[in-house]
Design an enzyme around this catalytic site. Structure first.
Site, PDB file in Angstrom:
ATOM      1  N   GLU A  90       0.787  -1.250   0.000  1.00 32.04           N
ATOM      2  CA  GLU A  90       0.000   0.000   0.000  1.00 32.04           C
ATOM      3  C   GLU A  90       0.813   1.292   0.000  1.00 32.04           C
ATOM      4  O   GLU A  90       0.644   2.141   0.875  1.00 32.04           O
ATOM      5  CB  GLU A  90      -0.941  -0.001   1.221  1.00 32.04           C
ATOM      6  CG  GLU A  90      -1.872  -1.193   1.246  1.00 32.04           C
ATOM      7  CD  GLU A  90      -2.751  -1.252   2.503  1.00 32.04           C
ATOM      8  OE1 GLU A  90      -2.449  -0.561   3.473  1.00 32.04           O
ATOM      9  OE2 GLU A  90      -3.740  -2.005   2.486  1.00 32.04           O
ATOM     10  N   GLU A 139      -6.020 -11.005  -0.830  1.00 33.03           N
ATOM     11  CA  GLU A 139      -6.847 -10.777   0.371  1.00 33.03           C
ATOM     12  C   GLU A 139      -8.318 -10.687  -0.015  1.00 33.03           C
ATOM     13  O   GLU A 139      -8.984  -9.683   0.227  1.00 33.03           O
ATOM     14  CB  GLU A 139      -6.434  -9.464   1.064  1.00 33.03           C
ATOM     15  CG  GLU A 139      -4.967  -9.367   1.418  1.00 33.03           C
ATOM     16  CD  GLU A 139      -4.584  -8.060   2.122  1.00 33.03           C
ATOM     17  OE1 GLU A 139      -5.478  -7.365   2.647  1.00 33.03           O
ATOM     18  OE2 GLU A 139      -3.385  -7.746   2.140  1.00 33.03           O
TER      19      GLU A 139
HETATM   20  C1  GLA Z   1      -4.888  -4.514   4.514  1.00 34.58           C
HETATM   21  C2  GLA Z   1      -3.647  -5.279   4.890  1.00 34.58           C
HETATM   22  C3  GLA Z   1      -4.006  -6.567   5.590  1.00 34.58           C
HETATM   23  C4  GLA Z   1      -5.077  -6.372   6.623  1.00 34.58           C
HETATM   24  C5  GLA Z   1      -6.262  -5.719   5.992  1.00 34.58           C
HETATM   25  C6  GLA Z   1      -7.365  -5.621   7.008  1.00 34.58           C
HETATM   26  O1  GLA Z   1      -5.499  -5.005   3.405  1.00 34.58           O
HETATM   27  O2  GLA Z   1      -2.831  -5.593   3.815  1.00 34.58           O
HETATM   28  O3  GLA Z   1      -2.868  -7.079   6.199  1.00 34.58           O
HETATM   29  O4  GLA Z   1      -4.596  -5.578   7.673  1.00 34.58           O
HETATM   30  O5  GLA Z   1      -5.865  -4.471   5.514  1.00 34.58           O
HETATM   31  O6  GLA Z   1      -7.572  -6.819   7.677  1.00 34.58           O
END
Ligand code: GLA
Length: 345
Positions: free
Chosen positions: A152, A260
């Site tokens: 990020e 994710e």
């Molecule tokens: C982001 C991070 C993850 C996690 C999510 C929320 O996507 O990359 O590690 O913290 O936020 O669970």
């Protein structure tokens, strides 16, 4: 039939796991059945590996070579190793879940303490990455197959695209390239290095990521893949854009990991769960079509959580969410069956 078996000719199927899962025999059983990749939801983030107490107490000693501790990650690494499940390392360099003190002169916890210099932060970064990689590669060789090296770094709402973070403030925009250089220097050869971000399929954000992050890394040959987090939201996420993004990153020669996945849906009734199933069907078609057409090498598809009631979304969004393939009691939802159908199972 299981998810990993259904998709064995396409990509790894993964899930994030938390401490709760480790202590639950049902979770372990589901883990063994369905997944051949795991990601620690939190445990491998810098705030857990950095030994705050030791560093703050003895900044002279640790100024450029931070004290690290790894006990907390061992139960997760043991589960991976003992069950033959590969692990994604998540994450080495991130603005979040990394104490502000880490960026301060002398690891000061005073709010207005000055930031450490670029030179000091580069050394801290290098030694942090080196320490983490040496630990996992020495004590758990071969277990971690990919790392999210930087998470990020881009914020789509920010005027010039770069997220305003303490990494950016201390090192400057090249902190991303520096992190990948260090990771490549210390990672075992076959370990894949990923840049990971959310909403990486939004056209403007994708453009920014490609120009500012991926192209420079590709030029140096120090990145292997793009991690698309894939936190989607019902009625908001545009899956045509998502498909284009998979193909666009793929065309750069990068591997794609969906790192994710969850889909925020608040209605657990028939209608909501049908929408969820349709969206899951669609994204799995996108992944499998990309593999079949050769437009992108999708090599891992990872869910963010094992079952609905454990998802972070409920806390984060302050609305109960039903975003995953399995319900609160591990029941297979329509979304699960939709995903299996895409694989022809
Ligand atoms: C982001 C991070 C993850 C996690 C999510 C929320 O996507 O990359 O590690 O913290 O936020 O669970």
């Amino acid at each position: 039939m299981s998810l990993k078996k259904a998709y064995e000719n396409y990509f790894r199927i993964g899930t994030s796991i938390s401490r709760k899962n480790l202590e639950n025999p049902n979770a372990l059983e589901e883990l063994q059945k369905h997944y051949n990749s795991i990601t620690c939801e939190n445990t491998m983030k810098p705030m857990f590996f950095l030994d705050e107490e030791a560093n703050v107490a003895n900044p002279g000693k640790y100024n450029t070579n931070p004290a690290l501790r790894f006990e907390i990650a061992k139960p997760f690494l043991n589960v991976a190793r003992d069950n033959g499940i590969a692990m994604r390392g998540h994450t080495l360099v991130w603005h979040n879940q990394t104490g502000d003190w880490f960026f301060k002169e002398n690891y000061s916890k005073e709010e207005d303490a000055p930031l450490a210099s670029r030179e000091v932060m580069l050394a801290r970064m290098e030694n942090y990455i080196k320490g983490v990689l040496e630990f996992v590669q020495t004590e758990y060789p071969g277990v971690i197959y990919a790392w999210d090296v930087v998470n990020e770094a881009v914020e789509e709402t920010h005027t010039d695209g770069w997220r305003d973070s303490l990494w950016l403030k201390t090192i400057g925009k090249d902190f991303v390239v520096q992190a990948f250089r260090f990771a490549r220097k210390y990672a075992d050869k076959d370990v894949k290095l990923f840049y990971n971000d959310y909403n990486a399929f939004w056209p403007e954000k994708m453009k920014y990521i490609i120009q500012n992050i991926l192209e420079p890394l590709c030029k140096e040959g120090i990145v292997d893949g793009m991690g698309m987090q894939t936190h989607l939201v019902r009625d908001e996420s545009n899956l045509e854009d998502y498909e284009k993004a998979v193909e666009t990153y793929g065309a750069m020669g990068l591997e794609i990991h969906a790192t994710e996945i969850d889909i925020h849906v608040t209605d657990p009734g028939e209608e909501g769960m049908q929408v969820l199933a349709d969206m899951y069907r669609r994204i799995f078609e996108i992944y499998t079509n990309a593999c079949k057409s050769g437009k992108a090498k999708v090599t891992a598809v990872v869910f963010w959580g094992m079952k609905d009631d454990e998802s972070w979304l409920t806390n984060f969004r302050k609305e109960r969410s039903y975003p995953l393939l399995f319900g609160d009691n591990w029941e297979e939802k329509d979304a699960y069956h939709a995903v299996m159908e895409v694989a022809g199972k």
